[in-house]
Design a protein around this motif. Structure first.
Motif, mmCIF file in Angstrom:
data_model
loop_
_atom_site.group_PDB
_atom_site.id
_atom_site.type_symbol
_atom_site.label_atom_id
_atom_site.label_comp_id
_atom_site.label_asym_id
_atom_site.label_seq_id
_atom_site.Cartn_x
_atom_site.Cartn_y
_atom_site.Cartn_z
ATOM 1 N N ILE A 171 37.598 69.627 119.918
ATOM 2 C CA ILE A 171 36.719 68.567 119.368
ATOM 3 C C ILE A 171 36.783 68.271 118.075
ATOM 4 C CG2 ILE A 171 35.195 68.989 121.586
ATOM 5 C CD1 ILE A 171 33.299 70.458 119.939
ATOM 6 N N GLY A 172 37.732 69.046 117.226
ATOM 7 C CA GLY A 172 37.895 68.679 115.910
ATOM 8 C C GLY A 172 37.055 69.334 115.052
ATOM 9 N N GLN A 173 36.298 70.440 115.513
ATOM 10 C CA GLN A 173 35.696 71.498 114.652
ATOM 11 C C GLN A 173 36.609 72.554 113.987
ATOM 12 O OE1 GLN A 173 32.470 72.581 116.995
ATOM 13 N NE2 GLN A 173 31.209 70.530 116.566
ATOM 14 N N THR A 174 36.121 73.439 112.943
ATOM 15 C CA THR A 174 37.059 74.434 112.834
ATOM 16 C C THR A 174 37.258 75.349 113.631
ATOM 17 O OG1 THR A 174 35.609 74.455 110.711
ATOM 18 C CG2 THR A 174 36.828 76.344 111.023
ATOM 19 N N SER A 226 37.767 80.538 110.878
ATOM 20 C CA SER A 226 36.652 81.089 111.498
ATOM 21 C C SER A 226 36.146 82.366 110.515
ATOM 22 C CB SER A 226 36.462 81.452 112.806
ATOM 23 O OG SER A 226 37.186 82.644 112.845
ATOM 24 N N LYS A 250 31.345 80.916 117.436
ATOM 25 C CA LYS A 250 31.854 81.149 116.043
ATOM 26 C C LYS A 250 33.192 82.030 116.197
ATOM 27 C CE LYS A 250 27.353 81.399 114.003
ATOM 28 N NZ LYS A 250 26.294 82.210 113.060
ATOM 29 N N HIS A 251 33.640 82.119 117.507
ATOM 30 C CA HIS A 251 35.044 82.811 117.714
ATOM 31 C C HIS A 251 34.890 84.141 117.840
ATOM 32 C CE1 HIS A 251 36.611 78.624 117.474
ATOM 33 N NE2 HIS A 251 36.254 78.610 116.500
ATOM 34 N N ARG A 261 41.898 73.376 114.002
ATOM 35 C CA ARG A 261 40.945 72.592 114.327
ATOM 36 C C ARG A 261 40.799 72.866 115.892
ATOM 37 N NH1 ARG A 261 42.460 68.018 111.522
ATOM 38 N NH2 ARG A 261 43.254 67.263 113.566
ATOM 39 N N ASN A 262 39.901 73.043 116.422
ATOM 40 C CA ASN A 262 39.841 72.944 117.974
ATOM 41 C C ASN A 262 39.883 71.685 118.619
ATOM 42 O OD1 ASN A 262 37.244 72.040 117.990
ATOM 43 N ND2 ASN A 262 36.107 73.702 118.135
ATOM 44 N N LYS A 305 41.512 66.364 119.684
ATOM 45 C CA LYS A 305 41.180 66.262 118.346
ATOM 46 C C LYS A 305 41.606 67.373 117.529
ATOM 47 C CE LYS A 305 37.474 62.973 118.691
ATOM 48 N NZ LYS A 305 36.200 62.847 118.461
ATOM 49 N N ASP A 306 42.651 68.454 118.196
ATOM 50 C CA ASP A 306 42.891 69.732 117.698
ATOM 51 C C ASP A 306 43.907 69.569 116.565
ATOM 52 O OD1 ASP A 306 44.751 69.246 119.693
ATOM 53 O OD2 ASP A 306 44.770 70.939 120.754
#
Length: 170
Positions: free
Chosen positions: A88-91, A96, A49-50, A85-86, A148-149
């Motif tokens: 792998i394309g997630q938030t 965060s 969650k950073h 986006r990181n 995917k960032d």
């Protein structure tokens, strides 16, 4: 078909970057404990969650100085990468739930509230204008080839206009 070597240059760079980040977190933790003796390192779940540290000031994510281009010899302090986006394309960490981002500088850390940073970035960056090279990413969107960032760059002097604190490296 060519097999990917787990020891490829790309993986080696990622490992070196991860190790540098871990060493920086260890260093920051020593500084943090002088200001909050009850500060704690985050759990592995919280890391996703950073969140690096849980403190009386709120949760903190520590960011090391970065190179602008992969071929640069040394990290620098004038330009900061922000992650929407990181890989792998997630938030990304900019969106965060962490409270504070601590940016490494040459002789100190700059601590800012993540929400203030996000509002500033949303205002001054056009991440919809996606460029092809890292050296073009100032205030624009950039996606690294094969990832995917979605990241952008701002100047540290923009961040210093926000309410911030400086913690000296000791």
């Amino acid at each position: 078909m060519r097999m990917k070597n787990k020891f490829s240059y790309k993986n080696k760079r990622k490992l070196e970057s991860w190790k540098r980040g871990q060493n920086l977190e260890d260093y920051f933790y020593k500084i943090l404990l002088r200001r909050d003796e009850n500060a704690q390192r985050s759990s592995q779940v919280e890391q996703f969650k950073h969140i690096d540290f849980i403190t009386k000031f709120g949760t903190i994510d520590v960011k090391a100085r970065k190179k602008i281009n992969r071929k640069d010899k040394e990290p620098q302090s004038e330009i900061v990468w922000l992650e929407y986006r990181n890989t792998i394309g997630q938030t990304g960490w900019l969106l965060s739930e962490v409270d504070i981002i601590a940016f490494e500088q040459d002789d100190h850390f700059v601590l800012v509230h993540r929400e203030d940073l996000q509002k500033m970035a949303d205002k001054i960056c056009n991440i919809g204008d996606v460029v092809e090279r890292a050296d073009q990413a100032l205030y624009k969107g950039y996606t690294r080839k094969g990832w995917k960032d979605l990241i952008t760059q701002v100047k540290m002097k923009d961040i210093l206009k926000l309410n911030h604190k400086k913690w000296r490296k000791e």
